[in-house]
Design a protein around this motif. Structure first.
Motif, PDB file in Angstrom:
ATOM      1  N   UNK A 112       0.801  -1.233   0.000  1.00 47.14           N
ATOM      2  CA  UNK A 112       0.000   0.000   0.000  1.00 47.14           C
ATOM      3  C   UNK A 112       0.838   1.291   0.000  1.00 47.14           C
ATOM      4  N   UNK A 113       1.814   1.373  -0.886  1.00 45.02           N
ATOM      5  CA  UNK A 113       2.630   2.590  -0.970  1.00 45.02           C
ATOM      6  C   UNK A 113       1.823   3.768  -1.509  1.00 45.02           C
ATOM      7  N   UNK A 114       0.850   3.457  -2.320  1.00 44.97           N
ATOM      8  CA  UNK A 114       0.059   4.495  -2.989  1.00 44.97           C
ATOM      9  C   UNK A 114      -1.410   4.156  -2.801  1.00 44.97           C
ATOM     10  N   UNK A 115      -2.186   5.123  -2.357  1.00 45.90           N
ATOM     11  CA  UNK A 115      -3.597   4.856  -2.070  1.00 45.90           C
ATOM     12  C   UNK A 115      -4.507   5.112  -3.268  1.00 45.90           C
ATOM     13  N   UNK A 116      -4.020   5.822  -4.269  1.00 44.58           N
ATOM     14  CA  UNK A 116      -4.840   6.167  -5.432  1.00 44.58           C
ATOM     15  C   UNK A 116      -5.097   4.910  -6.271  1.00 44.58           C
ATOM     16  N   UNK A 117      -6.362   4.496  -6.422  1.00 46.45           N
ATOM     17  CA  UNK A 117      -6.645   3.252  -7.167  1.00 46.45           C
ATOM     18  C   UNK A 117      -6.258   3.339  -8.640  1.00 46.45           C
ATOM     19  N   UNK A 118      -6.344   4.514  -9.238  1.00 42.10           N
ATOM     20  CA  UNK A 118      -5.952   4.668 -10.638  1.00 42.10           C
ATOM     21  C   UNK A 118      -4.448   4.425 -10.787  1.00 42.10           C
ATOM     22  N   UNK A 119      -3.674   5.011  -9.903  1.00 43.96           N
ATOM     23  CA  UNK A 119      -2.223   4.864  -9.972  1.00 43.96           C
ATOM     24  C   UNK A 119      -1.778   3.450  -9.639  1.00 43.96           C
ATOM     25  N   UNK A 120      -2.465   2.801  -8.730  1.00 43.71           N
ATOM     26  CA  UNK A 120      -2.123   1.409  -8.413  1.00 43.71           C
ATOM     27  C   UNK A 120      -2.340   0.514  -9.633  1.00 43.71           C
ATOM     28  N   UNK A 121      -3.391   0.790 -10.388  1.00 45.90           N
ATOM     29  CA  UNK A 121      -3.634   0.012 -11.599  1.00 45.90           C
ATOM     30  C   UNK A 121      -2.578   0.320 -12.662  1.00 45.90           C
ATOM     31  N   UNK A 122      -2.137   1.571 -12.749  1.00 42.86           N
ATOM     32  CA  UNK A 122      -1.045   1.902 -13.671  1.00 42.86           C
ATOM     33  C   UNK A 122       0.228   1.141 -13.303  1.00 42.86           C
ATOM     34  N   UNK A 123       0.518   1.029 -12.018  1.00 40.25           N
ATOM     35  CA  UNK A 123       1.684   0.262 -11.565  1.00 40.25           C
ATOM     36  C   UNK A 123       1.546  -1.193 -12.015  1.00 40.25           C
ATOM     37  N   UNK A 124       0.382  -1.767 -11.787  1.00 38.56           N
ATOM     38  CA  UNK A 124       0.151  -3.164 -12.174  1.00 38.56           C
ATOM     39  C   UNK A 124       0.341  -3.342 -13.679  1.00 38.56           C
ATOM     40  N   UNK A 125      -0.193  -2.425 -14.453  1.00 38.93           N
ATOM     41  CA  UNK A 125      -0.044  -2.535 -15.905  1.00 38.93           C
ATOM     42  C   UNK A 125       1.413  -2.383 -16.327  1.00 38.93           C
ATOM     43  N   UNK A 126       2.106  -1.423 -15.741  1.00 34.79           N
ATOM     44  CA  UNK A 126       3.518  -1.226 -16.084  1.00 34.79           C
ATOM     45  C   UNK A 126       4.322  -2.476 -15.749  1.00 34.79           C
ATOM     46  N   UNK A 127       4.060  -3.061 -14.602  1.00 36.49           N
ATOM     47  CA  UNK A 127       4.804  -4.267 -14.194  1.00 36.49           C
ATOM     48  C   UNK A 127       4.486  -5.440 -15.109  1.00 36.49           C
ATOM     49  N   UNK A 128       3.208  -5.681 -15.341  1.00 37.93           N
ATOM     50  CA  UNK A 128       2.817  -6.850 -16.140  1.00 37.93           C
ATOM     51  C   UNK A 128       3.236  -6.716 -17.591  1.00 37.93           C
ATOM     52  N   UNK A 129       3.170  -5.505 -18.138  1.00 39.78           N
ATOM     53  CA  UNK A 129       3.451  -5.297 -19.558  1.00 39.78           C
ATOM     54  C   UNK A 129       4.890  -4.866 -19.827  1.00 39.78           C
ATOM     55  N   UNK A 130       5.693  -4.654 -18.784  1.00 42.57           N
ATOM     56  CA  UNK A 130       7.072  -4.227 -18.966  1.00 42.57           C
ATOM     57  C   UNK A 130       7.193  -2.828 -19.540  1.00 42.57           C
ATOM     58  N   UNK A 131       6.356  -1.918 -19.058  1.00 41.30           N
ATOM     59  CA  UNK A 131       6.316  -0.542 -19.559  1.00 41.30           C
ATOM     60  C   UNK A 131       7.017   0.413 -18.602  1.00 41.30           C
ATOM     61  N   UNK A 132       7.545   1.482 -19.148  1.00 39.35           N
ATOM     62  CA  UNK A 132       8.147   2.550 -18.371  1.00 39.35           C
ATOM     63  C   UNK A 132       7.090   3.619 -18.140  1.00 39.35           C
ATOM     64  N   UNK A 133       6.855   3.962 -16.884  1.00 41.46           N
ATOM     65  CA  UNK A 133       5.855   4.980 -16.551  1.00 41.46           C
ATOM     66  C   UNK A 133       6.412   6.376 -16.793  1.00 41.46           C
ATOM     67  N   UNK A 134       5.601   7.212 -17.407  1.00 37.62           N
ATOM     68  CA  UNK A 134       5.935   8.622 -17.580  1.00 37.62           C
ATOM     69  C   UNK A 134       5.056   9.382 -16.606  1.00 37.62           C
ATOM     70  N   UNK A 135       5.671   9.845 -15.510  1.00 30.43           N
ATOM     71  CA  UNK A 135       4.894  10.487 -14.454  1.00 30.43           C
ATOM     72  C   UNK A 135       5.797  11.331 -13.567  1.00 30.43           C
ATOM     73  N   UNK A 136       5.231  12.406 -13.046  1.00 30.28           N
ATOM     74  CA  UNK A 136       5.948  13.222 -12.067  1.00 30.28           C
ATOM     75  C   UNK A 136       5.786  12.664 -10.653  1.00 30.28           C
TER      76      UNK A 136
END
Length: 128
Positions: free
Chosen positions: A91-115
């Motif tokens: 639970x490092x991040x409480x925002x459900x949208x951002x948690x899903x972005x993390x999951x997608x980046x991990x599963x798909x091997x993507x680099x996140x572009x975010x501040x």
């Protein structure tokens, strides 16, 4: 490089907003890189638009229909693997949208572009 744009990175790219970092701007604009935008960003934008926290000139559906093809961005769907991977994230991040972005980046091997530096705690590659 395969990129996944956070919602604010998408908005700032489309608006040519100076808050988008020079490095993010360079990588998004590099035709050698594949830019993905998650369906979760459309969901987040729709919720924020409905509550008045985001003002767009057009409805979210039209925004995506116009700006993704115009920028050669691919829409990344949400699948069961993405959703269930969220269950295993600390639970490092409480925002459900951002948690899903993390999951997608991990599963798909993507680099996140975010501040958002909170992504760094998940061990995903983030550029800004």
């Amino acid at each position: 490089m395969r990129l996944l744009l956070d919602t604010h990175a998408l908005l700032w790219w489309v608006d040519d907003d100076p808050r988008l970092s020079p490095e993010a701007r360079r990588l998004i604009g590099d035709e050698e890189n594949a830019c993905n935008v998650s369906l979760v960003s459309a969901w987040e934008m729709a919720i924020k638009s409905a509550t008045g926290k985001l003002r767009l000139a057009v409805p979210v559906q039209r925004y995506f229909q116009e700006h993704l093809p115009a920028n050669d961005f691919q829409l990344l769907p949400i699948d069961l693997g993405h959703v269930t991977l969220v269950e295993t994230l600390p639970p490092h991040h409480r925002d459900p949208f951002d948690r899903l972005l993390v999951a997608q980046a991990r599963q798909e091997g993507l680099t996140l572009v975010s501040s958002d530096t909170a992504f760094d705690a998940y061990g995903v590659t983030r550029i800004w």
